[in-house]
Design an enzyme around this catalytic site. Structure first.
Site, PDB file in Angstrom:
ATOM      1  CG  HIS A 202       9.078  -5.902  -6.701  1.00  0.00           C
ATOM      2  ND1 HIS A 202       7.944  -6.641  -6.467  1.00  0.00           N
ATOM      3  CD2 HIS A 202       9.250  -5.126  -5.599  1.00  0.00           C
ATOM      4  CE1 HIS A 202       7.457  -6.335  -5.271  1.00  0.00           C
ATOM      5  NE2 HIS A 202       8.223  -5.414  -4.738  1.00  0.00           N
ATOM      6  NE  ARG A 304      18.175  -7.922   2.817  1.00  0.00           N
ATOM      7  CZ  ARG A 304      19.218  -7.739   2.020  1.00  0.00           C
ATOM      8  NH1 ARG A 304      19.814  -6.561   1.969  1.00  0.00           N
ATOM      9  NH2 ARG A 304      19.668  -8.715   1.265  1.00  0.00           N
ATOM     10  NE  ARG A 340      16.282  -4.664   8.842  1.00  0.00           N
ATOM     11  CZ  ARG A 340      15.961  -4.316   7.595  1.00  0.00           C
ATOM     12  NH1 ARG A 340      16.003  -3.040   7.247  1.00  0.00           N
ATOM     13  NH2 ARG A 340      15.638  -5.224   6.701  1.00  0.00           N
ATOM     14  CD  GLU A 439      12.982   1.972   9.038  1.00  0.00           C
ATOM     15  OE1 GLU A 439      13.116   1.644   7.833  1.00  0.00           O
ATOM     16  OE2 GLU A 439      13.047   1.152   9.960  1.00  0.00           O
ATOM     17  CG  ASN A 462      15.448   2.124   0.390  1.00  0.00           C
ATOM     18  OD1 ASN A 462      16.325   2.923   0.120  1.00  0.00           O
ATOM     19  ND2 ASN A 462      15.567   0.843   0.109  1.00  0.00           N
ATOM     20  CG  ASP A 463      10.558   2.025   4.722  1.00  0.00           C
ATOM     21  OD1 ASP A 463       9.835   1.976   3.705  1.00  0.00           O
ATOM     22  OD2 ASP A 463      10.783   1.046   5.431  1.00  0.00           O
ATOM     23  NE  ARG A 473      10.331   1.307   0.566  1.00  0.00           N
ATOM     24  CZ  ARG A 473      11.137   0.276   0.386  1.00  0.00           C
ATOM     25  NH1 ARG A 473      11.918   0.232  -0.677  1.00  0.00           N
ATOM     26  NH2 ARG A 473      11.182  -0.706   1.268  1.00  0.00           N
ATOM     27  CB  CYS A 510      21.823   0.940   5.973  1.00  0.00           C
ATOM     28  SG  CYS A 510      20.241   1.143   6.799  1.00  0.00           S
TER      29      CYS A 510
END
Length: 576
Positions: A202, A304, A340, A439, A462-463, A473, A510
């Protein structure tokens, strides 16, 4: 409560080996400043026993502290335009507003006559203990957020405010919470160095969004770097230089300025040898548009929509959703806007009342939406109504797809709603594009089958990385294993790209990988010429792509595919 402050103690003599410290690159950029050692001290809580007459006032103090903390976080969120920053702040708001948390603190005060500060400390520590005991425990990153929220509530109760940080310093810390990073940004610190932290923690996400150069995983940084010493950091290489020469200081200051300037430089959208590419932005709010437009983003590659939930506590009425989409389409005309569908679950919420054993593998994304039919139909209706007014400009993106049946179910909802709108004489975009997030490894392995069922594929690295490598992650203990440079990931991306070519289906990326300028070159080398990223990365990525020809990028991609270890891949990145 002991205050959190810059420690004034200075080490006596510095070993020559401590002049150059090695860390892990986190946020690109170079800077020079004086070291400020930041240590988060444990709160001092009451140990007295309340009388029955004191219980009600202690309950009132608890609710006042929660209200103050909420107002503080809401104020911080309103001051931020970056969606990643606001998402993490809203997650902390969700934490302090959790009904189960309130119930347990109140019960501790009433049943055991515990003072409010000690009750808060005890209940939060119970959750911290549960996190550490779970077989698939959330990462230390989550613990940092919980500890920070606990400490802030107690700090409010004690009227114990933080000491202001001196401007233009470089903060040295063991770890940092989202709130602390944002506060330091407002206090105009020059850079951040942490002893812990991974590339997707974070603190790193926020520092990247706020454009603060950062190096993480610098061993014993708090004890090895004397407070007040001039130091320089390079967030791209992971170098931390204590007491740098005048020459190094000048060099790092110049690079710092040129980095900022490069982000606002308008350039053409072609590689050095004329190969076209498209750079779009990942955003969550309309107020991120100025940064995107200033950086030359060619539309929105990822909206998002769950950010609205984090902001308001609900997804928003159909009219509220339509209003947001209208604003985005007007401001980005004539570019594409990729919406999305609501992507909740996993690590996006902190819900103590509904924890799952493996939240990242659980009820999230399209899995949740197909169960919540009213929710998905409301959102699809809002999207399709606006799409009818802006034909050819909206694309729908489905998150967390793992099987073809989910795609079929979404298509049926779209067809049904489209027919309802026609019957009510709404304008309809008959050719609105439908895409899926790649993902889940199963989808990547069957990319050709999925590509035949949708209009485009968008790889969420990422995923995809965490599922491919079986690594949480956000878990700092595993940060050395979580790497989007892993050769296996590049092989999987190549397979998706090839499936797109074979079926004439556009493929984009993305995830965070697209924000890395060198990785962007490798992605173009694999044939993926549409990338979407945080707005602040648009300038540096475009500049890097312009500086190379396609053949160089293809050679980089080939060598990445031939590598067998992450270390080999890291070396290729460093030498490109």
């Amino acid at each position: 409560m002991a205050s959190e402050k810059c420690t004034k103690k200075v080490s006596s003599v510095m070993d020559v080996n401590d002049r150059l410290l090695a860390g892990t690159p986190a946020v690109a950029g170079t800077t020079v400043g004086k070291a400020c050692i930041y240590r988060r001290q444990q709160p001092i809580v009451s140990n007295e026993h309340l009388t029955e007459e004191q219980v009600e006032s202690q309950l009132a103090y608890f609710h006042q502290a929660v209200a103050t903390a909420r107002q503080e976080l809401q104020s911080l969120s309103r001051s931020q335009s970056n969606g990643d920053v606001r998402d993490l702040l809203y997650a902390q708001i969700e934490m302090i507003e959790d009904p189960e948390l309130h119930e347990k603190v109140e019960e501790e005060i009433k049943s055991n006559n515990t003072p409010v500060d000690a009750a808060i400390h005890k209940v939060f520590d119970i959750y911290l203990g549960l996190l550490s005991e779970r077989e698939n425990a959330d990462s230390p990153e989550r613990s940092v957020d919980i500890i920070d929220t606990r400490n802030r509530l107690i700090q409010i109760l004690h009227n114990d405010e933080n000491e202001q940080i001196t401007k233009e310093t470089i903060i040295i810390a063991h770890d940092l919470s989202p709130r602390e990073v944002i506060k330091f940004s407002e206090q105009q610190v020059r850079g951040l160095v942490m002893e812990q932290g991974g590339e997707s923690s974070h603190a790193v996400i926020l520092a990247r969004a706020l454009q603060i150069p950062m190096v993480v995983r610098v061993e014993q940084a708090c004890s090895r770097i004397p407070a007040g010493k001039v130091m320089a950091i390079d967030g791209a290489s992971g170098k931390v230089i204590v007491d740098p020469s005048a020459e190094i200081q000048d060099k790092y200051r110049v690079n710092d300025l040129s980095t900022v300037q490069s982000q606002s430089t308008a350039v053409q959208y072609e590689t050095a040898d004329g190969h076209p590419f498209i750079l779009r932005a990942n955003i969550g709010f309309a107020d991120e548009l100025p940064a995107m437009l200033a950086s030359g983003g060619e539309g929105i590659g990822l909206l998002r929509t769950e950010s609205a939930y984090l902001n308001n506590g609900h997804l928003g009425s159909e009219q509220e959703q339509r209003s947001l989409y209208e604003v985005l389409l007007k401001e980005t005309s004539p570019d594409i806007v990729t919406i999305r569908l609501f992507d909740a679950g996993g690590d996006k919420f902190f819900d103590l009342g509904q924890q799952e054993q493996n939240p990242n593998l659980g009820w999230r994304g399209i899995r949740m939406l197909l169960d919540e039919e009213k929710l998905i139909r409301q959102q699809l209706r809002a999207i399709l109504i606006v799409a009818g007014r802006y034909p050819g400009r909206i694309r729908i993106l489905v998150p967390m797809v793992s099987c073809l049946e989910e795609v079929t179910a979404v298509k049926k909802h779209i067809a049904d709603i489209r027919q309802e709108l026609k019957e009510k004489e709404y304008a309809v975009d008959a050719d609105i594009e439908l895409g899926i997030m790649v993902e889940v490894p199963a989808v990547a392995l069957q990319a050709d089958a999925f590509a035949r069922e949708v209009d485009f594929l968008s790889i969420g690295t990422n995923d995809l990385t965490q599922y491919l490598l079986a690594v949480d992650r956000g878990n700092e203990r595993l940060s050395n294993l979580y790497s989007q440079r892993h050769p296996a990931l590049w092989s999987l991306i190549q397979q998706v790209s090839q499936s797109g070519d074979a079926t004439d289906t556009p493929v984009s990326v993305c995830g965070e990988l697209a924000s890395d300028p060198v990785a962007a070159c490798a992605l173009l080398g694999l044939g993926i010429s549409e990338l979407s990223m945080t707005p602040t990365a648009l300038g540096p990525v475009r500049e890097e792509l312009q500086g190379h020809n396609l053949q160089e990028m293809q050679q980089l991609a080939d060598r990445l595919l031939e590598s067998t270890t992450t270390a080999e891949a890291n070396e290729l990145f460093a030498n490109f």
